[in-house]
Design a protein around this motif. Structure first.
Motif, PDB file in Angstrom:
ATOM      1  N   GLY A   9     -21.507   6.731  25.773  1.00 31.13           N
ATOM      2  CA  GLY A   9     -20.525   7.649  26.339  1.00 31.13           C
ATOM      3  C   GLY A   9     -19.607   6.987  27.347  1.00 31.13           C
ATOM      4  O   GLY A   9     -19.135   7.615  28.285  1.00 31.13           O
ATOM      5  N   ALA A  12     -15.315   3.524  25.171  1.00 30.49           N
ATOM      6  CA  ALA A  12     -15.282   3.347  23.709  1.00 30.49           C
ATOM      7  C   ALA A  12     -15.836   4.587  23.013  1.00 30.49           C
ATOM      8  O   ALA A  12     -15.230   5.111  22.071  1.00 30.49           O
ATOM      9  CB  ALA A  12     -16.082   2.108  23.306  1.00 30.49           C
ATOM     10  N   ARG A  33     -25.874   7.805  29.915  1.00 29.07           N
ATOM     11  CA  ARG A  33     -25.095   8.251  31.067  1.00 29.07           C
ATOM     12  C   ARG A  33     -23.632   8.305  30.666  1.00 29.07           C
ATOM     13  O   ARG A  33     -23.052   7.274  30.313  1.00 29.07           O
ATOM     14  CB  ARG A  33     -25.282   7.252  32.212  1.00 29.07           C
ATOM     15  N   GLN A  37     -20.126   1.969  32.283  1.00 24.31           N
ATOM     16  CA  GLN A  37     -19.831   1.062  33.410  1.00 24.31           C
ATOM     17  C   GLN A  37     -18.729   1.584  34.326  1.00 24.31           C
ATOM     18  O   GLN A  37     -18.657   1.199  35.493  1.00 24.31           O
ATOM     19  CB  GLN A  37     -19.367  -0.303  32.890  1.00 24.31           C
ATOM     20  N   ASN A  46      -5.806  -1.572  36.315  1.00 24.26           N
ATOM     21  CA  ASN A  46      -5.249  -2.062  35.048  1.00 24.26           C
ATOM     22  C   ASN A  46      -5.470  -1.081  33.900  1.00 24.26           C
ATOM     23  O   ASN A  46      -5.524  -1.475  32.738  1.00 24.26           O
ATOM     24  CB  ASN A  46      -5.832  -3.443  34.708  1.00 24.26           C
ATOM     25  N   ALA A  79     -31.011   6.006  22.661  1.00 23.65           N
ATOM     26  CA  ALA A  79     -31.300   5.685  21.268  1.00 23.65           C
ATOM     27  C   ALA A  79     -32.323   4.557  21.248  1.00 23.65           C
ATOM     28  O   ALA A  79     -32.205   3.602  22.021  1.00 23.65           O
ATOM     29  CB  ALA A  79     -30.026   5.253  20.570  1.00 23.65           C
ATOM     30  N   ILE A 283     -11.549  -1.685  29.856  1.00 21.95           N
ATOM     31  CA  ILE A 283     -11.520  -0.253  29.561  1.00 21.95           C
ATOM     32  C   ILE A 283     -10.480   0.043  28.491  1.00 21.95           C
ATOM     33  O   ILE A 283     -10.752   0.717  27.489  1.00 21.95           O
ATOM     34  CB  ILE A 283     -11.187   0.556  30.844  1.00 21.95           C
TER      35      ILE A 283
HETATM   36  P1  FAD Z   1     -19.924   1.064  28.645  1.00 20.97           P
HETATM   37  O1  FAD Z   1     -18.926   1.494  29.625  1.00 20.97           O
HETATM   38  O2  FAD Z   1     -20.912   0.028  29.030  1.00 20.97           O
HETATM   39  O3  FAD Z   1     -20.693   2.374  28.140  1.00 20.97           O
HETATM   40  C1  FAD Z   1     -21.875   2.282  27.387  1.00 20.97           C
HETATM   41  C2  FAD Z   1     -22.431   3.660  27.128  1.00 20.97           C
HETATM   42  O4  FAD Z   1     -23.584   3.553  26.283  1.00 20.97           O
HETATM   43  C3  FAD Z   1     -22.933   4.399  28.357  1.00 20.97           C
HETATM   44  O5  FAD Z   1     -22.693   5.771  28.190  1.00 20.97           O
HETATM   45  C4  FAD Z   1     -24.436   4.117  28.361  1.00 20.97           C
HETATM   46  O6  FAD Z   1     -25.178   5.092  29.069  1.00 20.97           O
HETATM   47  C5  FAD Z   1     -24.703   4.209  26.884  1.00 20.97           C
HETATM   48  N1  FAD Z   1     -25.912   3.541  26.384  1.00 20.97           N
HETATM   49  C6  FAD Z   1     -26.316   2.261  26.524  1.00 20.97           C
HETATM   50  N2  FAD Z   1     -27.458   2.028  25.844  1.00 20.97           N
HETATM   51  C7  FAD Z   1     -27.783   3.205  25.238  1.00 20.97           C
HETATM   52  C8  FAD Z   1     -28.838   3.632  24.361  1.00 20.97           C
HETATM   53  N3  FAD Z   1     -29.811   2.804  23.944  1.00 20.97           N
HETATM   54  N4  FAD Z   1     -28.843   4.922  23.953  1.00 20.97           N
HETATM   55  C9  FAD Z   1     -27.859   5.803  24.339  1.00 20.97           C
HETATM   56  N5  FAD Z   1     -26.839   5.445  25.152  1.00 20.97           N
HETATM   57  C10 FAD Z   1     -26.807   4.171  25.588  1.00 20.97           C
HETATM   58  N6  FAD Z   1     -12.551  -2.822  33.069  1.00 20.97           N
HETATM   59  C11 FAD Z   1     -11.242  -2.608  33.278  1.00 20.97           C
HETATM   60  O7  FAD Z   1     -10.473  -2.497  32.323  1.00 20.97           O
HETATM   61  N7  FAD Z   1     -10.752  -2.508  34.561  1.00 20.97           N
HETATM   62  C12 FAD Z   1     -11.549  -2.579  35.658  1.00 20.97           C
HETATM   63  O8  FAD Z   1     -11.064  -2.488  36.796  1.00 20.97           O
HETATM   64  C13 FAD Z   1     -12.932  -2.809  35.454  1.00 20.97           C
HETATM   65  N8  FAD Z   1     -13.768  -2.956  36.509  1.00 20.97           N
HETATM   66  C14 FAD Z   1     -15.099  -3.086  36.275  1.00 20.97           C
HETATM   67  C15 FAD Z   1     -15.961  -3.127  37.372  1.00 20.97           C
HETATM   68  C16 FAD Z   1     -17.325  -3.210  37.200  1.00 20.97           C
HETATM   69  C17 FAD Z   1     -18.232  -3.229  38.405  1.00 20.97           C
HETATM   70  C18 FAD Z   1     -17.857  -3.261  35.874  1.00 20.97           C
HETATM   71  C19 FAD Z   1     -19.355  -3.320  35.660  1.00 20.97           C
HETATM   72  C20 FAD Z   1     -17.009  -3.253  34.787  1.00 20.97           C
HETATM   73  C21 FAD Z   1     -15.624  -3.168  34.971  1.00 20.97           C
HETATM   74  N9  FAD Z   1     -14.729  -3.143  33.894  1.00 20.97           N
HETATM   75  C22 FAD Z   1     -13.407  -2.917  34.121  1.00 20.97           C
HETATM   76  C23 FAD Z   1     -15.205  -3.278  32.496  1.00 20.97           C
HETATM   77  C24 FAD Z   1     -15.262  -1.906  31.810  1.00 20.97           C
HETATM   78  O9  FAD Z   1     -16.006  -1.026  32.613  1.00 20.97           O
HETATM   79  C25 FAD Z   1     -15.889  -2.050  30.428  1.00 20.97           C
HETATM   80  O10 FAD Z   1     -15.132  -2.944  29.636  1.00 20.97           O
HETATM   81  C26 FAD Z   1     -15.946  -0.707  29.692  1.00 20.97           C
HETATM   82  O11 FAD Z   1     -16.634   0.260  30.448  1.00 20.97           O
HETATM   83  C27 FAD Z   1     -16.659  -0.867  28.341  1.00 20.97           C
HETATM   84  O12 FAD Z   1     -16.745   0.373  27.726  1.00 20.97           O
HETATM   85  P2  FAD Z   1     -17.836   0.698  26.618  1.00 20.97           P
HETATM   86  O13 FAD Z   1     -17.626   2.119  26.251  1.00 20.97           O
HETATM   87  O14 FAD Z   1     -17.777  -0.325  25.551  1.00 20.97           O
HETATM   88  O15 FAD Z   1     -19.259   0.495  27.307  1.00 20.97           O
END
Ligand code: FAD
Length: 307
Positions: A9, A12, A33, A37, A46, A79, A283
């Motif tokens: 969630g 992506a 959650r 991140q 950005n 999962a 993001i």
């Molecule tokens: P995530 O955001 O990691 O989401 C993963 C999801 O999967 C969550 O809901 C989690 O709970 C869930 N999940 C994981 N494992 C399981 C499982 N087994 N079963 C069910 N659910 C699960 N990017 C920017 O563009 N600008 C910024 O300023 C920036 N600052 C950042 C600062 C920090 C401190 C961090 C840690 C990251 C930052 N990023 C930033 C990077 C950005 O947050 C990530 O690239 C982005 O959140 C990735 O999105 P995602 O949906 O792929 O994964």
């Protein structure tokens, strides 16, 4: 069963869910959650078209946007297993099983931490993990980069153009970064590389980072470096432990292998965001990837479903 089930969630997963629901197909989203991140991020500068926002605020808008649609959102569930035999089954840690005609994996990744005193306390107050995100906050200041692999040396070169000075601390006696990156970093007058350096503490003044302490692993001596920022670049771990026994092909780093449409090695299973082989983890990139995977899943459904 669902037609599209999204696991994760973060940006992506939320983007994939909205794109799927807008096709009028039965869409579910399961996540540990909501927000991923982004919930741990302080300032975001950005996210294109929004000059400044904060993680929890962006997550609230994501949630509101998801709620505009008929999406079955299940949070606080993880999962644990994926199997596929025509329908794809996602077994949750709670024991329940969700079934779907297609699945989008968007479980993200997490930065490896140093696990030293001060790191947690000063996270977002000088301790940073993403040079593309936070580099400009340290304009004209001195910073450190922890880690001499490709991401650490790339970060040092990137930051050297923005900040006053960069000190790279590498734990071992060799840099693992590609030769061409090492050469570039060493050619920069404001980059200094220290080998055999084990960071032992992040030092702060109560509100922000003022430096770090490291031990020279050869001499055992302790040294201090005064910096305003510490970029930790010691690895990004994809959340794929739960897929290790599945048929979804992972790289040796644990990332899910995808093609340009977000398709994985398992028919009907797509993936998006930081959990995949996508080269950059941001993001805005994750949201685009979620949309791509969702449209590809829809395309898969119209080609494979009879009704
Ligand atoms: P995530 O955001 O990691 O989401 C993963 C999801 O999967 C969550 O809901 C989690 O709970 C869930 N999940 C994981 N494992 C399981 C499982 N087994 N079963 C069910 N659910 C699960 N990017 C920017 O563009 N600008 C910024 O300023 C920036 N600052 C950042 C600062 C920090 C401190 C961090 C840690 C990251 C930052 N990023 C930033 C990077 C950005 O947050 C990530 O690239 C982005 O959140 C990735 O999105 P995602 O949906 O792929 O994964």
């Amino acid at each position: 069963p669902y037609e599209v089930l999204i696991v994760g969630g973060g940006p992506a997963g939320a983007s994939a869910a909205i794109y799927a629901a807008r096709k009028g197909i039965r869409t579910g989203l399961v996540a540990e959650r909501f927000g991923g991140q982004v919930m741990d991020t302080v300032g975001i500068e950005n996210f294109i078209s929004v000059p400044y926002t904060e993680g929890p605020k962006l997550v609230a808008s994501l949630e509101q946007h998801v709620k505009e649609y008929d999406i079955d959102v299940i949070t606080e569930q993880s999962a644990a297993k994926l199997t596929s035999n025509g329908l794809i089954e996602i077994e949750l840690a709670s024991g329940a099983t969700l079934r779907s005609k297609s699945v989008i994996l968007a479980t993200g990744a997490r930065w490896r931490e140093m696990n030293v005193p001060g790191e947690q306390e000063y996270r977002g107050k000088g301790v940073a993990y993403c040079p593309h995100c936070d580099g400009p906050l340290f304009k004209g200041k001195r910073v450190a980069v922890i880690g001499g692999g490709n991401s650490g040396i790339e970060a040092a070169i990137d930051l050297a153009g923005i900040v006053e000075h960069v000190t790279v601390l590498e734990f071992s006696d060799t840099l693992r970064a590609d030769e061409v990156l090492q050469r570039k970093a060493r050619s920069l007058p404001n980059v200094n590389i220290i080998m055999n350096a084990a960071t032992t503490e992040v030092r702060g003044d109560g509100s922000k980072v003022v430096g770090l302490t490291y031990t020279d692993r050869k001499t055992g001596e302790s040294h201090q470096v005064d910096v305003a920022g510490i970029f930790v670049q010691i690895g990004l771990i994809p959340n794929t432990d739960w897929l290790k026994d599945s048929e979804v092909k992972l790289t040796r780093f644990g990332e899910i292998e995808i093609d340009a449409r977000g398709a994985t090695s398992v028919p009907g299973v797509f993936a998006a965001g930081d959990v995949t082989t996508v080269p950059f983890k941001q993001i805005t990139i994750s949201m685009g990837a979620g949309a791509t995977a969702s449209l590809a899943a829809f395309d898969h459904l119209i080609r494979t479903s009879a009704g």
